[in-house]
Design an enzyme around this catalytic site. Structure first.
Site, PDB file in Angstrom:
ATOM      1  N   HIS A 160      76.849  53.587  49.542  1.00  0.00           N
ATOM      2  CA  HIS A 160      78.239  53.431  49.704  1.00  0.00           C
ATOM      3  C   HIS A 160      78.412  52.163  50.136  1.00  0.00           C
ATOM      4  CE1 HIS A 160      82.281  54.871  50.818  1.00  0.00           C
ATOM      5  NE2 HIS A 160      82.072  53.898  51.550  1.00  0.00           N
ATOM      6  N   GLU A 161      77.925  51.457  50.913  1.00  0.00           N
ATOM      7  CA  GLU A 161      78.393  50.005  51.538  1.00  0.00           C
ATOM      8  C   GLU A 161      78.037  49.084  50.428  1.00  0.00           C
ATOM      9  OE1 GLU A 161      80.120  49.999  53.744  1.00  0.00           O
ATOM     10  OE2 GLU A 161      80.074  51.724  54.715  1.00  0.00           O
TER      11      GLU A 161
HETATM   12  N1  ARG Z   1      82.971  55.394  56.546  1.00  0.00           N
HETATM   13  C1  ARG Z   1      82.083  54.335  56.005  1.00  0.00           C
HETATM   14  C2  ARG Z   1      82.909  53.317  55.059  1.00  0.00           C
HETATM   15  O1  ARG Z   1      83.986  53.533  54.752  1.00  0.00           O
HETATM   16  C3  ARG Z   1      80.889  55.091  55.205  1.00  0.00           C
HETATM   17  C4  ARG Z   1      81.024  56.078  54.745  1.00  0.00           C
HETATM   18  C5  ARG Z   1      79.623  56.810  54.335  1.00  0.00           C
HETATM   19  N2  ARG Z   1      79.500  57.881  53.552  1.00  0.00           N
HETATM   20  C6  ARG Z   1      78.457  58.795  53.850  1.00  0.00           C
HETATM   21  N3  ARG Z   1      78.300  59.994  53.310  1.00  0.00           N
HETATM   22  N4  ARG Z   1      77.385  58.184  54.022  1.00  0.00           N
HETATM   23  O2  ARG Z   1      82.381  52.220  54.435  1.00  0.00           O
HETATM   24 ZN    ZN Z   2      83.840  52.645  52.491  1.00  0.00          ZN
END
Ligand code: ARG
Ligand code: ZN
Ligand code: CA
Length: 242
Positions: A160-161
Protein backbone atom coordinates in the site's frame (compact mmCIF):
# COMPACT_ATOMS: atom_id res chain seq x y z
CA UNK A 1 -23.26 -22.53 -19.15
CA UNK A 2 -21.96 -20.56 -22.11
CA UNK A 3 -22.19 -16.77 -21.94
CA UNK A 4 -25.00 -15.16 -23.90
CA UNK A 5 -24.15 -12.96 -26.90
CA UNK A 6 -24.88 -9.93 -24.70
CA UNK A 7 -22.45 -11.15 -22.05
CA UNK A 8 -19.84 -11.87 -24.69
CA UNK A 9 -20.22 -8.35 -26.11
CA UNK A 10 -19.91 -6.89 -22.59
CA UNK A 11 -16.77 -8.93 -21.86
CA UNK A 12 -15.26 -7.87 -25.14
CA UNK A 13 -15.99 -4.20 -24.39
CA UNK A 14 -14.38 -4.47 -20.97
CA UNK A 15 -11.33 -6.18 -22.43
CA UNK A 16 -10.96 -3.41 -25.01
CA UNK A 17 -11.25 -0.77 -22.28
CA UNK A 18 -8.60 -2.48 -20.17
CA UNK A 19 -6.26 -2.54 -23.11
CA UNK A 20 -6.78 1.18 -23.65
CA UNK A 21 -6.27 1.95 -19.96
CA UNK A 22 -3.06 -0.03 -19.71
CA UNK A 23 -1.72 0.93 -23.14
CA UNK A 24 0.75 3.47 -21.78
CA UNK A 25 2.32 1.25 -19.13
CA UNK A 26 5.72 -0.28 -19.82
CA UNK A 27 5.86 -4.11 -19.85
CA UNK A 28 5.35 -5.97 -16.58
CA UNK A 29 8.55 -6.32 -14.59
CA UNK A 30 10.56 -4.06 -16.89
CA UNK A 31 11.39 -1.38 -14.30
CA UNK A 32 13.78 -2.59 -11.61
CA UNK A 33 13.65 -0.59 -8.38
CA UNK A 34 16.62 -0.96 -6.03
CA UNK A 35 15.50 -1.32 -2.41
CA UNK A 36 17.46 -0.13 0.62
CA UNK A 37 15.85 -1.86 3.61
CA UNK A 38 16.62 -0.05 6.88
CA UNK A 39 15.84 -2.05 10.01
CA UNK A 40 15.75 0.21 13.06
CA UNK A 41 15.70 -1.69 16.35
CA UNK A 42 16.28 -1.27 20.06
CA UNK A 43 18.24 -4.48 20.55
CA UNK A 44 18.45 -8.07 19.40
CA UNK A 45 15.41 -10.19 18.52
CA UNK A 46 12.25 -9.56 16.53
CA UNK A 47 10.42 -8.19 19.59
CA UNK A 48 13.00 -5.38 19.67
CA UNK A 49 12.48 -4.67 15.97
CA UNK A 50 15.45 -6.61 14.69
CA UNK A 51 13.68 -8.38 11.82
CA UNK A 52 15.17 -11.61 10.55
CA UNK A 53 16.67 -11.93 7.06
CA UNK A 54 13.79 -14.31 6.36
CA UNK A 55 11.17 -11.67 7.26
CA UNK A 56 12.90 -9.18 4.97
CA UNK A 57 13.02 -11.71 2.12
CA UNK A 58 9.35 -12.56 2.69
CA UNK A 59 8.44 -8.85 2.60
CA UNK A 60 10.29 -8.47 -0.70
CA UNK A 61 8.44 -11.50 -2.11
CA UNK A 62 5.05 -10.09 -1.04
CA UNK A 63 5.92 -6.79 -2.70
CA UNK A 64 7.00 -8.43 -5.94
CA UNK A 65 3.90 -10.65 -6.06
CA UNK A 66 1.64 -7.64 -5.49
CA UNK A 67 3.27 -5.67 -8.32
CA UNK A 68 3.44 -8.60 -10.76
CA UNK A 69 0.85 -6.96 -13.05
CA UNK A 70 2.70 -3.63 -13.11
CA UNK A 71 5.96 -2.50 -14.75
CA UNK A 72 7.74 -2.63 -11.39
CA UNK A 73 9.91 -5.19 -9.72
CA UNK A 74 11.90 -4.69 -6.56
CA UNK A 75 15.44 -5.87 -5.87
CA UNK A 76 16.89 -5.88 -2.37
CA UNK A 77 20.15 -4.00 -2.86
CA UNK A 78 21.18 -3.48 0.76
CA UNK A 79 19.96 -4.09 4.30
CA UNK A 80 21.08 -1.77 7.09
CA UNK A 81 20.55 -2.40 10.80
CA UNK A 82 20.55 0.43 13.33
CA UNK A 83 20.30 -0.24 17.05
CA UNK A 84 19.11 2.95 18.73
CA UNK A 85 16.22 3.08 21.17
CA UNK A 86 15.35 6.69 20.35
CA UNK A 87 15.49 6.15 16.57
CA UNK A 88 13.23 3.09 17.03
CA UNK A 89 10.59 4.56 19.37
CA UNK A 90 10.76 8.14 18.07
CA UNK A 91 11.29 7.45 14.36
CA UNK A 92 11.20 10.57 12.18
CA UNK A 93 12.89 12.77 9.63
CA UNK A 94 16.31 12.77 11.30
CA UNK A 95 16.59 8.99 11.03
CA UNK A 96 15.38 8.98 7.41
CA UNK A 97 17.90 11.65 6.43
CA UNK A 98 20.77 9.87 8.16
CA UNK A 99 20.11 6.55 6.46
CA UNK A 100 18.76 7.30 2.96
CA UNK A 101 20.74 5.91 0.04
CA UNK A 102 20.46 5.87 -3.75
CA UNK A 103 18.93 8.24 -6.27
CA UNK A 104 15.35 9.22 -7.03
CA UNK A 105 14.51 5.77 -8.38
CA UNK A 106 15.64 4.01 -5.18
CA UNK A 107 13.10 2.81 -2.64
CA UNK A 108 14.23 3.37 0.93
CA UNK A 109 12.10 1.25 3.28
CA UNK A 110 12.40 1.89 7.00
CA UNK A 111 10.96 -0.34 9.73
CA UNK A 112 10.56 1.04 13.24
CA UNK A 113 8.06 1.37 16.10
CA UNK A 114 5.94 4.09 14.46
CA UNK A 115 3.92 6.28 16.78
CA UNK A 116 0.25 7.31 16.69
CA UNK A 117 -1.02 3.85 15.68
CA UNK A 118 0.39 4.28 12.19
CA UNK A 119 0.92 1.16 10.13
CA UNK A 120 2.96 3.06 7.61
CA UNK A 121 3.43 6.25 5.63
CA UNK A 122 5.04 7.33 2.39
CA UNK A 123 6.21 10.31 0.39
CA UNK A 124 4.76 10.94 -3.09
CA UNK A 125 6.85 11.07 -6.28
CA UNK A 126 6.41 14.83 -6.66
CA UNK A 127 7.87 15.35 -3.15
CA UNK A 128 11.29 14.11 -4.20
CA UNK A 129 12.47 17.32 -5.86
CA UNK A 130 11.93 19.50 -2.78
CA UNK A 131 12.86 16.91 -0.14
CA UNK A 132 15.05 14.16 -1.58
CA UNK A 133 16.41 12.98 1.78
CA UNK A 134 12.92 12.35 3.17
CA UNK A 135 11.85 10.27 0.16
CA UNK A 136 10.74 6.76 1.03
CA UNK A 137 8.39 4.49 2.98
CA UNK A 138 8.16 3.93 6.74
CA UNK A 139 6.57 0.77 8.10
CA UNK A 140 5.51 -0.32 11.56
CA UNK A 141 7.96 -3.19 12.11
CA UNK A 142 5.18 -5.62 13.10
CA UNK A 143 3.43 -5.31 9.70
CA UNK A 144 5.96 -7.43 7.81
CA UNK A 145 5.07 -11.07 7.02
CA UNK A 146 5.22 -13.04 10.25
CA UNK A 147 4.89 -9.89 12.38
CA UNK A 148 2.39 -9.41 15.19
CA UNK A 149 0.16 -6.64 13.75
CA UNK A 150 -2.71 -9.00 12.74
CA UNK A 151 -4.79 -8.51 10.60
CA UNK A 152 -2.11 -6.29 9.06
CA UNK A 153 0.83 -8.67 9.27
CA UNK A 154 1.02 -10.15 5.77
CA UNK A 155 3.21 -7.42 4.30
CA UNK A 156 0.57 -5.44 2.43
CA UNK A 157 1.22 -2.26 4.36
CA UNK A 158 4.43 -2.12 2.32
CA UNK A 159 2.41 -2.85 -0.84
CA UNK A 160 0.00 0.00 0.00
CA UNK A 161 2.70 2.52 0.97
CA UNK A 162 4.77 1.76 -2.12
CA UNK A 163 1.58 2.48 -4.09
CA UNK A 164 1.63 5.98 -2.59
CA UNK A 165 5.38 6.22 -3.24
CA UNK A 166 4.57 5.54 -6.92
CA UNK A 167 1.82 8.17 -6.95
CA UNK A 168 -1.42 6.34 -6.12
CA UNK A 169 -4.14 7.83 -3.93
CA UNK A 170 -6.55 5.89 -1.74
CA UNK A 171 -9.50 4.37 -3.58
CA UNK A 172 -11.78 6.47 -1.34
CA UNK A 173 -9.99 9.73 -2.24
CA UNK A 174 -12.59 12.37 -3.05
CA UNK A 175 -15.49 10.10 -2.01
CA UNK A 176 -18.12 9.48 -4.69
CA UNK A 177 -17.17 12.59 -6.66
CA UNK A 178 -15.08 12.51 -9.83
CA UNK A 179 -12.09 12.46 -10.29
CA UNK A 180 -11.80 10.53 -6.99
CA UNK A 181 -8.47 8.72 -7.04
CA UNK A 182 -7.79 9.87 -10.62
CA UNK A 183 -7.92 6.26 -11.83
CA UNK A 184 -10.81 5.36 -14.13
CA UNK A 185 -11.09 1.63 -13.46
CA UNK A 186 -11.38 1.76 -9.66
CA UNK A 187 -15.00 2.26 -8.58
CA UNK A 188 -15.44 5.30 -6.34
CA UNK A 189 -15.97 4.79 -2.62
CA UNK A 190 -17.45 7.25 -0.09
CA UNK A 191 -15.17 6.32 2.81
CA UNK A 192 -12.42 3.85 3.69
CA UNK A 193 -13.52 0.21 4.01
CA UNK A 194 -12.35 -1.91 6.97
CA UNK A 195 -12.18 -5.67 7.45
CA UNK A 196 -13.39 -7.29 4.23
CA UNK A 197 -17.00 -6.13 3.70
CA UNK A 198 -18.26 -8.21 0.78
CA UNK A 199 -20.73 -6.31 -1.38
CA UNK A 200 -20.10 -2.91 0.23
CA UNK A 201 -21.52 -0.23 -2.05
CA UNK A 202 -21.18 3.34 -0.81
CA UNK A 203 -21.54 5.17 -4.15
CA UNK A 204 -24.78 3.72 -5.53
CA UNK A 205 -24.87 3.25 -9.27
CA UNK A 206 -21.10 3.54 -9.61
CA UNK A 207 -20.10 -0.08 -8.96
CA UNK A 208 -19.36 -1.95 -5.74
CA UNK A 209 -16.53 -0.63 -3.59
CA UNK A 210 -13.00 -1.74 -4.48
CA UNK A 211 -12.51 -3.60 -1.19
CA UNK A 212 -9.93 -5.96 -2.70
CA UNK A 213 -7.76 -3.11 -3.88
CA UNK A 214 -4.36 -2.54 -2.24
CA UNK A 215 -5.18 1.18 -1.93
CA UNK A 216 -8.25 0.70 0.28
CA UNK A 217 -8.04 0.21 4.10
CA UNK A 218 -9.19 -3.42 4.32
CA UNK A 219 -7.30 -6.29 6.01
CA UNK A 220 -4.16 -7.68 4.38
CA UNK A 221 -5.98 -10.96 3.72
CA UNK A 222 -8.65 -9.02 1.79
CA UNK A 223 -6.54 -6.80 -0.44
CA UNK A 224 -5.08 -8.48 -3.51
CA UNK A 225 -5.14 -6.25 -6.58
CA UNK A 226 -3.98 -3.20 -8.46
CA UNK A 227 -6.02 -2.37 -11.57
CA UNK A 228 -4.55 -1.75 -15.04
CA UNK A 229 -5.43 1.92 -14.56
CA UNK A 230 -3.44 2.05 -11.33
CA UNK A 231 -0.49 0.37 -13.07
CA UNK A 232 -0.70 2.98 -15.83
CA UNK A 233 -0.85 5.85 -13.31
CA UNK A 234 2.15 4.51 -11.39
CA UNK A 235 4.07 4.14 -14.63
CA UNK A 236 3.26 7.69 -15.71
CA UNK A 237 4.33 9.00 -12.29
CA UNK A 238 7.54 6.98 -12.39
CA UNK A 239 8.37 8.23 -15.90
CA UNK A 240 7.87 11.81 -14.76
CA UNK A 241 9.46 11.77 -11.32
CA UNK A 242 11.54 8.64 -10.82
N1 ARG B 1 -3.27 3.54 7.04
C1 ARG B 1 -2.08 3.43 6.26
C2 ARG B 1 -2.04 4.48 5.14
O1 ARG B 1 -2.98 5.20 4.93
C3 ARG B 1 -1.83 2.02 5.78
C4 ARG B 1 -2.97 1.12 5.54
C5 ARG B 1 -2.46 -0.28 5.27
N2 ARG B 1 -3.52 -1.29 5.18
C6 ARG B 1 -3.27 -2.61 5.25
N3 ARG B 1 -4.23 -3.50 5.07
N4 ARG B 1 -2.07 -3.05 5.49
O2 ARG B 1 -1.10 4.65 4.39
ZN1 ZN C 1 -2.55 5.06 2.50
CA1 CA D 1 -11.60 5.75 -9.47
Amino acid sequence: MNPSPEEMADLERRFQQERVVSASARPNGSVDIPVYFHVINKGTGVANGDLTARMIADQMAVLNAAYANTPFKFTLTKTTRTTDRIAFDDFGAAVKIALREGGKNALNLYTANLKNNLLGYATFPADYASNPKLDGVALLYTTVPGGTAAPFNQGDTATHEVGHWLGLYHTFQGGCVSPGDAVSDTAPEATAAAGCPLGRDTCPGQGVDPIYNFMDYTDDACMNAFTPGQAARMDAMALTYR
